[in-house]
Design an enzyme around this catalytic site. Sequence first.
Site, PDB file in Angstrom:
ATOM      1  N   HIS A 130       1.373  19.659  -4.422  1.00 31.66           N
ATOM      2  CA  HIS A 130       2.671  20.300  -4.588  1.00 31.66           C
ATOM      3  C   HIS A 130       2.703  21.726  -4.075  1.00 31.66           C
ATOM      4  O   HIS A 130       3.721  22.190  -3.577  1.00 31.66           O
ATOM      5  CB  HIS A 130       3.104  20.212  -6.047  1.00 31.66           C
ATOM      6  CG  HIS A 130       3.511  18.825  -6.400  1.00 31.66           C
ATOM      7  ND1 HIS A 130       3.075  18.172  -7.503  1.00 31.66           N
ATOM      8  CD2 HIS A 130       4.301  17.969  -5.738  1.00 31.66           C
ATOM      9  CE1 HIS A 130       3.578  16.962  -7.518  1.00 31.66           C
ATOM     10  NE2 HIS A 130       4.326  16.819  -6.462  1.00 31.66           N
ATOM     11  N   ARG A 171       7.373   1.854   1.227  1.00 32.37           N
ATOM     12  CA  ARG A 171       6.178   1.304   0.567  1.00 32.37           C
ATOM     13  C   ARG A 171       6.442   1.287  -0.941  1.00 32.37           C
ATOM     14  O   ARG A 171       6.257   2.299  -1.615  1.00 32.37           O
ATOM     15  CB  ARG A 171       4.968   2.193   0.837  1.00 32.37           C
ATOM     16  CG  ARG A 171       4.470   2.212   2.257  1.00 32.37           C
ATOM     17  CD  ARG A 171       3.232   3.097   2.328  1.00 32.37           C
ATOM     18  NE  ARG A 171       2.467   2.918   3.542  1.00 32.37           N
ATOM     19  CZ  ARG A 171       2.538   3.735   4.591  1.00 32.37           C
ATOM     20  NH1 ARG A 171       3.339   4.781   4.589  1.00 32.37           N
ATOM     21  NH2 ARG A 171       1.778   3.516   5.653  1.00 32.37           N
ATOM     22  N   ARG A 195       9.511  -2.964   1.842  1.00 38.58           N
ATOM     23  CA  ARG A 195       8.329  -3.824   1.891  1.00 38.58           C
ATOM     24  C   ARG A 195       7.936  -4.223   0.482  1.00 38.58           C
ATOM     25  O   ARG A 195       7.889  -3.376  -0.413  1.00 38.58           O
ATOM     26  CB  ARG A 195       7.174  -3.093   2.569  1.00 38.58           C
ATOM     27  CG  ARG A 195       5.947  -3.978   2.721  1.00 38.58           C
ATOM     28  CD  ARG A 195       4.846  -3.291   3.463  1.00 38.58           C
ATOM     29  NE  ARG A 195       4.163  -2.317   2.639  1.00 38.58           N
ATOM     30  CZ  ARG A 195       3.162  -1.563   3.072  1.00 38.58           C
ATOM     31  NH1 ARG A 195       2.752  -1.668   4.318  1.00 38.58           N
ATOM     32  NH2 ARG A 195       2.574  -0.695   2.275  1.00 38.58           N
ATOM     33  N   GLU A 220      -0.430  -7.239  10.510  1.00 35.16           N
ATOM     34  CA  GLU A 220      -1.518  -6.285  10.270  1.00 35.16           C
ATOM     35  C   GLU A 220      -2.853  -6.975  10.021  1.00 35.16           C
ATOM     36  O   GLU A 220      -3.845  -6.338   9.726  1.00 35.16           O
ATOM     37  CB  GLU A 220      -1.168  -5.328   9.131  1.00 35.16           C
ATOM     38  CG  GLU A 220      -0.727  -5.992   7.851  1.00 35.16           C
ATOM     39  CD  GLU A 220      -0.283  -4.988   6.782  1.00 35.16           C
ATOM     40  OE1 GLU A 220      -0.582  -3.793   6.902  1.00 35.16           O
ATOM     41  OE2 GLU A 220       0.363  -5.435   5.814  1.00 35.16           O
ATOM     42  N   ASN A 241      -2.412   0.531  11.171  1.00 40.31           N
ATOM     43  CA  ASN A 241      -3.502   1.081  10.337  1.00 40.31           C
ATOM     44  C   ASN A 241      -4.462  -0.033   9.929  1.00 40.31           C
ATOM     45  O   ASN A 241      -5.667   0.064  10.103  1.00 40.31           O
ATOM     46  CB  ASN A 241      -2.955   1.743   9.066  1.00 40.31           C
ATOM     47  CG  ASN A 241      -1.915   2.797   9.367  1.00 40.31           C
ATOM     48  OD1 ASN A 241      -1.821   3.244  10.492  1.00 40.31           O
ATOM     49  ND2 ASN A 241      -1.139   3.176   8.366  1.00 40.31           N
ATOM     50  N   ARG A 287     -12.079   2.737   7.774  1.00 36.33           N
ATOM     51  CA  ARG A 287     -11.805   4.124   8.147  1.00 36.33           C
ATOM     52  C   ARG A 287     -12.307   5.119   7.116  1.00 36.33           C
ATOM     53  O   ARG A 287     -12.483   6.289   7.395  1.00 36.33           O
ATOM     54  CB  ARG A 287     -10.298   4.327   8.311  1.00 36.33           C
ATOM     55  CG  ARG A 287      -9.827   3.926   9.653  1.00 36.33           C
ATOM     56  CD  ARG A 287      -8.400   4.334   9.822  1.00 36.33           C
ATOM     57  NE  ARG A 287      -7.575   3.813   8.748  1.00 36.33           N
ATOM     58  CZ  ARG A 287      -6.384   4.281   8.439  1.00 36.33           C
ATOM     59  NH1 ARG A 287      -5.899   5.290   9.098  1.00 36.33           N
ATOM     60  NH2 ARG A 287      -5.675   3.735   7.486  1.00 36.33           N
TER      61      ARG A 287
HETATM   62  C1  PEP Z   1      -0.378  -0.323   8.191  1.00 38.58           C
HETATM   63  O1  PEP Z   1      -1.303  -1.009   7.751  1.00 38.58           O
HETATM   64  O2  PEP Z   1      -0.327   0.112   9.357  1.00 38.58           O
HETATM   65  C2  PEP Z   1       0.765   0.018   7.333  1.00 38.58           C
HETATM   66  C3  PEP Z   1       1.839   0.637   7.800  1.00 38.58           C
HETATM   67  O3  PEP Z   1       0.659  -0.281   6.009  1.00 38.58           O
HETATM   68  P1  PEP Z   1      -0.158   0.608   4.960  1.00 38.58           P
HETATM   69  O4  PEP Z   1      -0.557   1.879   5.694  1.00 38.58           O
HETATM   70  O5  PEP Z   1       0.780   0.825   3.824  1.00 38.58           O
HETATM   71  O6  PEP Z   1      -1.306  -0.283   4.630  1.00 38.58           O
HETATM   72 MG    MG Z   2      -1.096  -2.046   5.853  1.00 34.78          MG
END
Ligand code: PEP
Ligand code: MG
Length: 587
Positions: free
Chosen positions: A198, A305, A341, A442, A465, A476
């Site tokens: 914050h 999300r 989502r 994904e 991602n 990652r």
């Molecule tokens: C992703 O996996 O690219 C994605 C947008 O979902 P999250 O980052 O919420 O897993």
């Molecule tokens: Mg994802």
Amino acid sequence: MEQRGKTETVIRGIAASRGIAYGQVFLYLQNELEIPRYVVEPGKRIGEIARFEQALVSTRQEIAKIQGEVRKNLSEEEALIFDAHQMVLEDQALIGETIREFEATGLNIETCFNAIAQRYIAAFAEIDDEYLRERAADIKDVTGRVLRSLLGQTVANLTQLVDKRIIVAKDISPSEAAGIDRSAALGIVTEGGSRTSHAVIVARSMKVPAVVGARELTARVRDGDWIIIDGYEGVVVLNPTQATLFRYGKIQKQKSSFESRLLAANELPAETLDGVHVTLRANVEKADEFALVQQYHAEGVGLYRTEYLYLSSLHMPSEDEQYANYRKIVENLAPAMVTIRTLDLGGDKPMPSNPHLIGPEANPFLGFRAIRLCLENPEMFKAQLRAILRASAHGKVEVMYPMIGCAEELARANALLEEAKGELQARGQAFDAKIRVGTMIEIPSAALCADLLAPLCQFFSIGTNDLIQYLLAIDRGNERIAHLYDPANPAVLRVLKQVIDAARRHRVKVSVCGEMAGDPIYAPLLIGLGVDELSMTPPLLPAVKFLVRAMKFSEAEKLAAEALAQTDPGRTHELLRAFYQRHVGEE
Ligand code: PEP
Ligand code: MG
């Protein structure tokens, strides 16, 4: 010349709010709370509970007052932080458990409250997600206030700051951050914290530079020392030499003229020089973020999300709570589209209110996550689907499933969506019967079978991602191999092309909502490959839009073809960087 004979020292942290500041340090060191522990005599136990209730009431009043000041001095958005604080104070689990602990042990209420609060703080702090770890900071901040009130201590504040100084602290809590005088703070540096803390949000809204994660800084500086903070690169320079000051002066000039160029494009359409419109949308995590979506002129939300609602509350959100939350963002952004989502819990996101739902797993990222969890818990899933459907009566909504691995899963999710629609019809509640359905791409199996998924939905959203993580088998989070996580890997480019081509053949819209979409180095490549939409965190929109407006679509197509022909990802990076520099002319 060195400042007062001291040597220049460079400390690296994390860039948190853009800008460069040079000034004297205001060292802000808070003292730790000491909590006495004693047994309350049986005759005084009712009074002890009354003391607790009184502390809760006065803390609520205190927070309402700070919230009012923040609303007046900063913005409505910053003021909302304190709604989360009020919710902690009203949380029945926290209060009820404290009273039960008190009844069981007879120990003073500070000790009981602190024990329960620490348990919640630890539960949130363990979650491997920056945003949710910040909720631990919220609980810590509020419970600290309650404890100070019980102990009759005043809350430390930053209002002693009178000169123009750079605040250096171990950490700054939201309410301390709210107390910072905007006209007196030149910049903020903390040892702890993250980009979403914050203090950083406040720094960004005040447009002052900030660096977090500057380790051991408080031990290395004194009040009044001269420092530079570089909020672009996340660097702090103690006692800078004249040469360093000169260099930073130049950087500051270049950066600020580049930023004004970016912002000038903010309100203009995202259209290439040869007239192709690219839809740029926003990724959000909270309903309140509609304000950011508007501020950055996104064409609606490409990824909401929703798991944060589950993760940030101490109980399982009901259908009505979810509906109210979705309705807020949908109504405020109408007629722009909001793509909601469904739940993506599991993996790095356990559920504090119900940890047994997922349970311990050897490989959480390959485990009981997202749609897999929802298909096994159809009642929980349908409650969310009904909430999304009900919100669709108040604006434009699309529904999207995460972590779909095959057509059968998508068909099962769709069947539950139809059941949810039937249930709402039976209740006589309104919803958009033609709501558009999409799937995240994904998981490599979904990418390779995109043609089998396309007939079952109206759009794809590529989650780069996870897709890259699973395609290259690279976690990652593991620092030793993080350098191998490369969006320019030929395997990634080939898979992206395959998905985009399948979408085009089947006439389903295709967007990208992973981090790659908001990176101006990769955005032209994605556009050239043929995506219709890019969705990204709102502050990244101006840079991507600027680039879209500076290039031709035909050039992006050529870039994509060249990148696909490369065998060496190093060479692909060179091509992408050269393209960016040619069109934007900035490092
Ligand atoms: C992703 O996996 O690219 C994605 C947008 O979902 P999250 O980052 O919420 O897993
Ligand atoms: Mg994802």
